[in-house]
Design an enzyme around this catalytic site. Structure first.
Site, PDB file in Angstrom:
ATOM      1  CG  ASN A 188      -1.208   1.087   5.393  1.00 46.05           C
ATOM      2  OD1 ASN A 188      -0.026   1.236   5.644  1.00 46.05           O
ATOM      3  ND2 ASN A 188      -1.630   0.637   4.225  1.00 46.05           N
ATOM      4  CB  ILE A 206       1.607  -4.396   4.389  1.00 45.30           C
ATOM      5  CG1 ILE A 206       1.510  -4.856   5.844  1.00 45.30           C
ATOM      6  CG2 ILE A 206       3.058  -4.200   3.985  1.00 45.30           C
ATOM      7  CD1 ILE A 206       2.229  -6.172   6.112  1.00 45.30           C
ATOM      8  CG  ASP A 207      -0.309   0.721   1.152  1.00 43.46           C
ATOM      9  OD1 ASP A 207      -1.142  -0.170   0.895  1.00 43.46           O
ATOM     10  OD2 ASP A 207      -0.634   1.833   1.619  1.00 43.46           O
ATOM     11  CB  VAL A 208       4.665  -3.795  -0.972  1.00 46.40           C
ATOM     12  CG1 VAL A 208       6.078  -4.205  -1.372  1.00 46.40           C
ATOM     13  CG2 VAL A 208       4.262  -4.464   0.340  1.00 46.40           C
ATOM     14  CG  PHE A 216       4.353   3.816  -0.134  1.00 48.41           C
ATOM     15  CD1 PHE A 216       5.301   4.644  -0.716  1.00 48.41           C
ATOM     16  CD2 PHE A 216       3.047   4.290  -0.010  1.00 48.41           C
ATOM     17  CE1 PHE A 216       4.956   5.909  -1.164  1.00 48.41           C
ATOM     18  CE2 PHE A 216       2.696   5.544  -0.453  1.00 48.41           C
ATOM     19  CZ  PHE A 216       3.664   6.367  -1.034  1.00 48.41           C
TER      20      PHE A 216
END
Length: 255
Positions: A105, A131-133, A144
């Site tokens: 990530n 994928i952190d959103v 993020f």
């Protein structure tokens, strides 16, 4: 993207060797021993497990190889691990323990060359790009950075496309704002990312029930993941490792 079947995946968070659960990526709550959780999920014929060490990247620590080996030794289903993987050697060592998939990530933001090298050596199907959103002040979805704990200027759809070009064989799409809230997935985000890439997308963040997972798949995800849904039970969020019957999971996506 059409798959043979849609997976329902517990996403389990590790911190200091224990199992924790967060809300909006904050306030980790201890919920038990990861090995015990794996044994329970074995008995329930879980499709797949995802383990993410939420501190390894932030602190610069290497993956906890001893714990990973113990988890892999107990796990009867496909296993994905992420956290602290910063070199190809880290990934090699983890795969050698029997872990089928490696999730990256922070490094997928900072060093896409590592993702490409992993894909070339291990195969794209073994490389999951996380994928952190999170929404910014203006309500726009932005990527993020979990290691630096801050928003970037990256658009999640364009970032997903770049990671697939770099060699990712799967996208793990997680909503920071919906993490632990039980209010449903960000289905618009899921739809946009899924339509932009030709690899499976795992949706995570916000599941309050199995119906939410069906909606996420209807929005384009190939699989739906959750944490709170599978470690808490009831309105008082009592800790209880749980998973629906296999027939219920298959029926969920046949409707």
């Amino acid at each position: 993207m059409t798959t043979v079947f849609n997976r329902v995946i517990p996403c389990l968070l590790l911190q200091d060797g224990g199992l924790v659960k967060t809300q909006q990526f904050r306030r980790p709550r201890y919920v038990g021993d990861p090995i015990n959780a794996v044994r329970i999920f074995n008995d329930k014929y879980v499709d797949e497990l995802v383990f993410l060490d939420i501190d390894a990247s932030r602190t610069g620590a290497e993956p906890n190889y001893d714990l990973i080996q113990r988890i892999a030794g107990e796990c009867f289903m496909p296993l994905c691990y992420g956290g602290g993987i910063r070199t190809l050697d880290h990934a090699r060592r983890i795969v050698a323990m029997g872990v089928e998939k490696i999730a990256v990530n922070s490094m997928a933001i900072d060093n896409t060359a590592l993702l490409s090298a992993m894909s070339a050596e291990l195969g794209a199907s073994s490389v999951v790009a996380g994928i952190d959103v999170k929404r910014d002040f203006f309500g726009r979805n932005r990527v993020f950075h979990p290691g630096k704990r801050r928003l970037t200027r990256l658009d999640p759809v364009e970032h997903a496309k770049a990671l697939v070009r770099a060699g990712a064989g799967e996208i793990f799409l997680n909503s920071v704002d919906r993490d632990g809230q039980g209010t449903g997935f960000d289905n618009d985000l899921i739809a946009h990312v899924s339509a932009a890439v030709n690899v499976p997308v795992i949706a995570c963040g916000g599941a309050g029930g199995l119906a939410d997972m069906r909606t996420a798949v209807q929005s384009g995800a190939s699989a739906a993941a959750a944490g709170s849904l599978f470690v808490f039970y009831g309105p008082h969020r009592a800790v209880l490792i749980n998973y629906p019957a296999y027939a219920s999971v298959r029926e969920l996506f046949s409707k």
